[in-house]
Enzyme design. Sequence first.
Site, PDB file in Angstrom:
ATOM      1  N   HIS A 123      -5.694 -11.582  -0.498  1.00 50.82           N
ATOM      2  CA  HIS A 123      -6.910 -11.229  -0.976  1.00 50.82           C
ATOM      3  C   HIS A 123      -7.468 -12.187  -2.096  1.00 50.82           C
ATOM      4  CE1 HIS A 123      -7.281  -7.290   0.982  1.00 50.82           C
ATOM      5  NE2 HIS A 123      -6.162  -7.072   0.706  1.00 50.82           N
ATOM      6  N   ASP A 164      -7.437 -10.460   8.670  1.00 47.72           N
ATOM      7  CA  ASP A 164      -7.322  -9.171   8.001  1.00 47.72           C
ATOM      8  C   ASP A 164      -8.833  -8.690   8.044  1.00 47.72           C
ATOM      9  OD1 ASP A 164      -6.301  -6.760   6.910  1.00 47.72           O
ATOM     10  OD2 ASP A 164      -6.568  -7.468   4.785  1.00 47.72           O
ATOM     11  N   LYS A 202       0.760  -1.245   0.055  1.00 45.76           N
ATOM     12  CA  LYS A 202       0.027   0.076  -0.047  1.00 45.76           C
ATOM     13  C   LYS A 202       0.976   1.314  -0.137  1.00 45.76           C
ATOM     14  CE  LYS A 202      -4.274  -1.566   2.170  1.00 45.76           C
ATOM     15  NZ  LYS A 202      -4.952  -1.531   3.151  1.00 45.76           N
TER      16      LYS A 202
END
Length: 383
Positions: free
Chosen positions: A295, A323, A243
């Site tokens: 993810h 998460d 990120k």
Amino acid sequence: MPTTSKLFSTNEPLNTKSDRLLSVIFEYMTKISVETDMKKLVMNLADLGRELVSADRCSVWLHEPNEKTLWTVGGHGVKTITIPEDSGFVGHSIQTGEELIIEDAYADSRFNWTVDEETGYQTTSVLCIPFRNADGEIIGAYQAINKLTETKAFTNRDLDVLKIASNFTGKSLEAIILRNELVETQKEIIVTMGEIGESRSQETGFHVKRVAKYSYLLACLAGIPDHEALKFKYASPMHDIGKVAIPDSILLKPGKLTEEEFSLMKQHTTIGHNVFKNSKRELLQIAAIIANEHHERYDGNGYPAGKKGEDIHLYGRITAVADVFDALGSDRVYKKAWPLEKITAYMKEERGKQFDPGLVDLFLENLDRFIEIRDEFVDGCDR
Ligand code: C2E
Ligand code: SIN
Ligand code: SIN
Ligand code: FE
Ligand code: FE
């Protein structure tokens, strides 16, 4: 304290004694060379010394030049005791490099009373030998206390034999210290980098720490051995490190992302993976996997690769649960925190879809333990 030394206790011919000596040494060498835990290593070294010279106790001392102290790493009947670097027989040996054979400790002005006062033990005879690291610098001393034979005095031969144990001690302790330093450095870099990712996306508070704790707990519940689960825990704070490469305009956007923005955001997984994938360090390899796969969805509709089921690494599947559980329960720039019931309903709903069904079961069955972690690290009161 009775010690059953197999050495020098009878009048055996010398060659038999030497054979036994060698076999004791080889036995301990094997133990010592595979030992990575400092306390256990030192206990092995102390046992070796005790057996070699028929002492009641052996202890290992390390020098801390910056603190100007000496401390007992371990041995028989010692807790961690710290004394000034120039005190005691140990201090004398370390300062001068001399080996000492003492017959009556209490009659010697160099004796440091701290240990006997704290433990109630009575020291009589002492052997003290400094040991060195691979560069030849003195880093500590090895001490044998109270000879157990009738004469109660250590001999020059004891000294020669104990030098073997002392020599091992220096080399193997240094190897362990260096190794621990490496691991500590790795951990520190990882937490620091994780915090950078955290501050960039303004996910304040304990987010990274909570995800690491949830992940560790889930890993243990899934049956992963503790030493593996711990490595996973240390690598976990890196899962969103990618990120840092996402522009503020997207990362900090208060509302919903456009399709284009979200496709850029999705790259935080592969970016993180690329950062670590070439590292040979074990923790960073784990970090690469977690960054890449946290993810992915169990049903195959996740990103970046669309991996499905158990093709997704277990660490990726665990991080996904940890998460999202934390993200849903936290305020984000783009959303408010959800109440707990809504979160658990979501996890159930996504069982076998977004998440590994077995992991969701473990999570729900042990929900109280996850809540405990959440309540321990509440955002806003930590910094
Ligand atoms: P994040 O905020 O840490 O969220 C991590 C994951 O938690 C999300 O991965 C998603 O699976 C889950 N999650 C978080 N909030 C919600 C929610 O309100 N509803 C549902 N159903 N799931 C939620 P995802 O979606 O892949 O997003 C990855 C990251 O992309 C997010 O990390 C966040 O940084 C960013 N992001 C996602 N959607 C938005 C958005 O609408 N606006 C902004 N500004 N950022 C977003
Ligand atoms: C982070 O771990 O810094 C990002 C938050 C999340 O994905 O839950
Ligand atoms: C498990 O699935 O229980 C752990 C096995 C693994 O480390 O992949
Ligand atoms: Fe993420
Ligand atoms: Fe995250």
